[in-house]
Design a protein around this motif. Structure first.
Motif, PDB file in Angstrom:
ATOM      1  N   PRO A  56       0.957  -1.305   0.128  1.00 48.52           N
ATOM      2  CA  PRO A  56      -0.036  -0.175   0.081  1.00 48.52           C
ATOM      3  C   PRO A  56       0.860   1.361   0.073  1.00 48.52           C
ATOM      4  O   PRO A  56       0.430   2.235  -0.437  1.00 48.52           O
ATOM      5  N   SER A  57       2.157   1.181   0.412  1.00 48.98           N
ATOM      6  CA  SER A  57       2.680   2.516   0.598  1.00 48.98           C
ATOM      7  C   SER A  57       4.278   2.654  -0.059  1.00 48.98           C
ATOM      8  O   SER A  57       5.035   3.506   0.228  1.00 48.98           O
ATOM      9  N   ARG A  58       4.489   1.822  -0.869  1.00 52.18           N
ATOM     10  CA  ARG A  58       5.775   2.009  -1.593  1.00 52.18           C
ATOM     11  C   ARG A  58       5.885   1.033  -2.580  1.00 52.18           C
ATOM     12  O   ARG A  58       5.092   0.209  -3.019  1.00 52.18           O
ATOM     13  N   SER A  59       6.638   1.382  -3.736  1.00 51.92           N
ATOM     14  CA  SER A  59       7.183   0.516  -4.758  1.00 51.92           C
ATOM     15  C   SER A  59       8.327  -0.331  -4.146  1.00 51.92           C
ATOM     16  O   SER A  59       8.893  -0.277  -3.255  1.00 51.92           O
ATOM     17  N   GLY A  60       8.530  -1.444  -5.006  1.00 52.49           N
ATOM     18  CA  GLY A  60       9.803  -2.394  -4.768  1.00 52.49           C
ATOM     19  C   GLY A  60       9.485  -3.491  -4.150  1.00 52.49           C
ATOM     20  O   GLY A  60      10.337  -4.290  -3.711  1.00 52.49           O
ATOM     21  N   LEU A  61       8.398  -3.748  -3.371  1.00 49.04           N
ATOM     22  CA  LEU A  61       8.039  -5.042  -2.654  1.00 49.04           C
ATOM     23  C   LEU A  61       7.884  -6.390  -3.406  1.00 49.04           C
ATOM     24  O   LEU A  61       7.236  -6.356  -4.427  1.00 49.04           O
ATOM     25  N   THR A  62       9.011  -7.274  -3.180  1.00 50.17           N
ATOM     26  CA  THR A  62       8.855  -8.506  -4.034  1.00 50.17           C
ATOM     27  C   THR A  62       8.854  -9.732  -3.049  1.00 50.17           C
ATOM     28  O   THR A  62       9.705  -9.733  -2.152  1.00 50.17           O
ATOM     29  N   VAL A  63       7.750 -10.308  -3.111  1.00 43.72           N
ATOM     30  CA  VAL A  63       7.318 -11.543  -2.118  1.00 43.72           C
ATOM     31  C   VAL A  63       8.070 -12.750  -2.863  1.00 43.72           C
ATOM     32  O   VAL A  63       7.653 -13.185  -3.845  1.00 43.72           O
ATOM     33  N   HIS A  64       8.437 -13.656  -1.822  1.00 45.99           N
ATOM     34  CA  HIS A  64       9.054 -14.939  -2.519  1.00 45.99           C
ATOM     35  C   HIS A  64       7.906 -16.046  -1.920  1.00 45.99           C
ATOM     36  O   HIS A  64       8.172 -16.179  -0.873  1.00 45.99           O
ATOM     37  N   PHE A  65       7.217 -16.508  -2.538  1.00 47.74           N
ATOM     38  CA  PHE A  65       6.323 -17.507  -2.314  1.00 47.74           C
ATOM     39  C   PHE A  65       7.039 -18.850  -2.624  1.00 47.74           C
ATOM     40  O   PHE A  65       7.497 -19.104  -3.711  1.00 47.74           O
ATOM     41  N   THR A  66       7.120 -19.784  -1.545  1.00 51.78           N
ATOM     42  CA  THR A  66       7.577 -21.020  -1.830  1.00 51.78           C
ATOM     43  C   THR A  66       6.931 -22.273  -2.054  1.00 51.78           C
ATOM     44  O   THR A  66       7.278 -23.280  -2.599  1.00 51.78           O
ATOM     45  N   SER A  67       5.510 -21.911  -1.799  1.00 51.55           N
ATOM     46  CA  SER A  67       4.675 -23.125  -1.877  1.00 51.55           C
ATOM     47  C   SER A  67       2.979 -22.747  -1.874  1.00 51.55           C
ATOM     48  O   SER A  67       2.591 -21.864  -1.221  1.00 51.55           O
ATOM     49  N   TRP A  68       2.424 -23.494  -2.541  1.00 50.92           N
ATOM     50  CA  TRP A  68       0.808 -23.502  -2.510  1.00 50.92           C
ATOM     51  C   TRP A  68       0.221 -24.745  -2.729  1.00 50.92           C
ATOM     52  O   TRP A  68       0.697 -25.546  -3.563  1.00 50.92           O
ATOM     53  N   ARG A  69      -0.408 -25.108  -1.647  1.00 49.63           N
ATOM     54  CA  ARG A  69      -1.140 -26.558  -1.627  1.00 49.63           C
ATOM     55  C   ARG A  69      -2.493 -26.520  -1.340  1.00 49.63           C
ATOM     56  O   ARG A  69      -2.939 -25.671  -0.469  1.00 49.63           O
ATOM     57  N   THR A  70      -3.179 -27.363  -1.610  1.00 48.10           N
ATOM     58  CA  THR A  70      -4.511 -27.810  -1.078  1.00 48.10           C
ATOM     59  C   THR A  70      -4.463 -28.998  -0.153  1.00 48.10           C
ATOM     60  O   THR A  70      -3.791 -29.959  -0.549  1.00 48.10           O
ATOM     61  N   THR A  71      -5.173 -29.121   0.862  1.00 44.07           N
ATOM     62  CA  THR A  71      -5.221 -30.434   1.753  1.00 44.07           C
ATOM     63  C   THR A  71      -6.671 -30.374   2.231  1.00 44.07           C
ATOM     64  O   THR A  71      -7.383 -29.713   2.103  1.00 44.07           O
ATOM     65  N   PRO A  72      -6.719 -31.675   3.019  1.00 44.35           N
ATOM     66  CA  PRO A  72      -8.013 -31.822   3.784  1.00 44.35           C
ATOM     67  C   PRO A  72      -8.318 -30.623   4.736  1.00 44.35           C
ATOM     68  O   PRO A  72      -7.215 -30.323   5.461  1.00 44.35           O
ATOM     69  N   PRO A  73      -9.417 -30.249   5.197  1.00 46.16           N
ATOM     70  CA  PRO A  73      -9.472 -29.275   6.163  1.00 46.16           C
ATOM     71  C   PRO A  73      -8.979 -29.852   7.722  1.00 46.16           C
ATOM     72  O   PRO A  73      -8.822 -31.032   7.796  1.00 46.16           O
ATOM     73  N   ASP A  74      -8.686 -28.673   8.511  1.00 47.10           N
ATOM     74  CA  ASP A  74      -8.632 -29.201   9.857  1.00 47.10           C
ATOM     75  C   ASP A  74      -9.712 -30.413  10.556  1.00 47.10           C
ATOM     76  O   ASP A  74     -10.849 -29.821  10.331  1.00 47.10           O
ATOM     77  N   ASP A  75      -9.374 -31.210  11.291  1.00 44.18           N
ATOM     78  CA  ASP A  75     -10.280 -31.961  11.923  1.00 44.18           C
ATOM     79  C   ASP A  75     -11.156 -31.151  13.082  1.00 44.18           C
ATOM     80  O   ASP A  75     -12.161 -31.514  13.116  1.00 44.18           O
TER      81      ASP A  75
END
Length: 196
Positions: A171-190
């Motif tokens: 929201p307040s600046r330029s230049g933010l780069t976020v490094h995402f390392t994984s994206w998963r789907t799983t069963p819901p919490d029990d």
């Protein structure tokens, strides 16, 4: 069943400045002024977040991991769950008043924000998990392999499709780069509580 979601499966809610993939994951550079918020306290509506979204099914969970390397006010990343233009949840880590904080914005017409400082998380891998079971979205997060922390329990009821995935905003600046390392789907919490 746990499933790794390919970065190419999602569609952007708003295109970032730059997107790159490599063996280490997804690198997203946010636009200056990008944000997601509706009305409360500030009076404005922002819907310029960078959310990489794909179908989110009931009785499942979405899990995103990223490296916490933020520097400026309101730098943020985590998961975004979208029901519609006026109904969505973003949850993750955000810099607020000089410190990294774990929290969520739950929006149903107007936004509702909660935060809790997480000293010692900077530079480490953060995982944010949204579990949709019954009429609720339960958000948990952890750093590295430490125990999960409960972040938020929010109503999640939808007549139509729901989408979810990783997101970031600057929201307040330029230049933010976020490094995402994984994206998963799983069963819901029990259970909502351990041993429940």
């Amino acid at each position: 069943m746990t499933h790794t979601v390919p970065w190419t499966d999602g569609s952007w809610s708003n295109r970032p400045v730059a997107v790159a993939t490599d063996a280490d994951g997804l690198h997203v550079t946010a636009r200056e002024g990008s944000d997601a918020w509706r009305l409360t306290s500030y009076g404005f509506v922002h819907s310029s977040e960078h959310a990489l979204l794909t179908a989110f099914e009931p009785e499942s969970a979405v899990e995103v991991r990223f490296r916490l390397d933020f520097a400026e006010q309101f730098d943020q990343a985590g998961i975004f769950v979208r029901v519609g233009d006026e109904s969505w949840v973003k949850a993750g880590v955000e810099v607020s008043d000089g410190e990294e904080s774990l929290g969520a914005v739950v929006t149903r017409g107007s936004s509702d924000w909660s935060l809790s400082p997480v000293p010692g998380w900077a530079g480490r891998l953060v995982t944010v998990r949204g579990s949709w079971s019954g009429n609720a979205l339960t958000v948990r997060a952890r750093v590295d392999d430490e125990p999960w922390r409960l972040v938020r329990v929010a109503p999640l009821m939808a007549d139509g499709p729901v989408t979810a995935g990783p997101y970031c905003c600057a929201p307040s600046r330029s230049g933010l780069t976020v490094h995402f390392t994984s994206w998963r789907t799983t069963p819901p919490d029990d259970h909502l509580h351990p041993g429940g």
